[in-house]
Design an enzyme around this catalytic site. Structure first.
Site, mmCIF file in Angstrom:
data_model
loop_
_atom_site.group_PDB
_atom_site.id
_atom_site.type_symbol
_atom_site.label_atom_id
_atom_site.label_comp_id
_atom_site.label_asym_id
_atom_site.label_seq_id
_atom_site.Cartn_x
_atom_site.Cartn_y
_atom_site.Cartn_z
ATOM 1 N N SER A 149 52.983 50.931 77.495
ATOM 2 C CA SER A 149 54.239 50.484 77.219
ATOM 3 C C SER A 149 55.071 49.726 78.077
ATOM 4 C CB SER A 149 55.122 51.943 76.779
ATOM 5 O OG SER A 149 56.474 51.760 76.887
ATOM 6 N N TYR A 158 58.512 59.309 79.718
ATOM 7 C CA TYR A 158 57.559 58.523 78.899
ATOM 8 C C TYR A 158 56.801 57.715 79.589
ATOM 9 C CZ TYR A 158 56.069 55.585 74.942
ATOM 10 O OH TYR A 158 55.385 54.974 74.281
ATOM 11 N N LYS A 216 52.778 57.099 80.688
ATOM 12 C CA LYS A 216 52.033 55.912 80.332
ATOM 13 C C LYS A 216 51.491 55.602 81.482
ATOM 14 C CE LYS A 216 52.749 55.746 75.710
ATOM 15 N NZ LYS A 216 51.632 55.622 74.705
#
Length: 226
Positions: free
Chosen positions: A12, A36, A40
């Site tokens: 991402s 998040y 990643k």
């Protein structure tokens, strides 16, 4: 046991430092600021360690998505959000459908052309093509690890996305401006030259396509996959 040594990993753009200037290249400074993005990036580090441990066997592509939106153009496959959407596009769809009363736009005083934040929205079908291109590249070349951005290479403001959605789908709904969220940045979009040169990949869908396809899925599946 199956000796699978080929990996295409969905990473991402949230791994990048939000203070970095766009367009972001794969060499831009990384500094994820939320769980998040940190997850990643942790997986990216793990994959790099795996490759380093046996670099003559592993073939790995790390694909850094920017802002995927839209659905399959058939309207049969899309994003089925559980609970209140966290991302902008499914939120827009649910407001347009009447499930949510109004759309909140976080900040109208960013240093952009209309005061709303700029992001790089990319059609999910282009992302799927990017996956196939990455896999074909790995199969045809020697062991390596690649890190590649997947976006459109241009920025779109939140207000541009909202207005395009309304125009393409002949939809009117209420939106209001509220204060900025902590951790947001003004402008974030990709440099995709590496994807073009290494994968021969080019995004084929424009913002109209993304809005049209995403809304079609929402109309066909008003309750998601229930």
């Amino acid at each position: 046991n199956n000796q699978c040594r080929n990996i295409v990993y969905s990473s991402s753009a949230t791994v990048y430092d939000p203070e970095e200037k766009s367009p972001l290249t794969e060499n831009s400074f990384t500094k994820p600021i939320n769980p998040y993005g940190k997850t990643k990036y942790s997986n990216e580090i793990l994959l790099k360690d795996i490759f380093t441990s046996n670099s003559d066997k592993w073939k790995i592509a790390i694909l850094r998505y920017f802002n995927p939106i839209g659905s399959h153009p058939s309207g049969k496959i899309g994003e089925s959000t559980i609970g209140l959407p966290n991302n902008l596009f499914p939120y827009i769809c649910q407001v347009a459908q009447g499930k949510i009363q109004e759309l909140k736009i976080y900040g109208d005083n960013w240093p952009t052309k209309d005061g709303t934040a700029v992001r790089d929205y990319v059609h999910v079908m282009d992302l799927s093509e990017g996956h196939l291109a990455a896999l074909e590249c790995l199969f045809s070349e020697d062991p390596q690890i690649l890190t590649i951005n997947l976006g459109t290479g241009k920025g779109t403001t939140v207000l541009e996305l909202v207005q395009t959605f309304q125009k393409v789908n002949q939809s009117k709904f209420k939106y209001v401006f509220t204060k900025r969220r902590a951790g947001d940045c003004a402008v974030l979009f990709a440099n995709i030259e590496l994807a073009k040169s290494r994968l021969n990949w080019f995004p084929r869908n424009n913002l109209d396509d993304m809005c049209r396809d995403g809304w079609l899925w929402q109309c066909n599946n008003p309750k998601g996959y229930c």
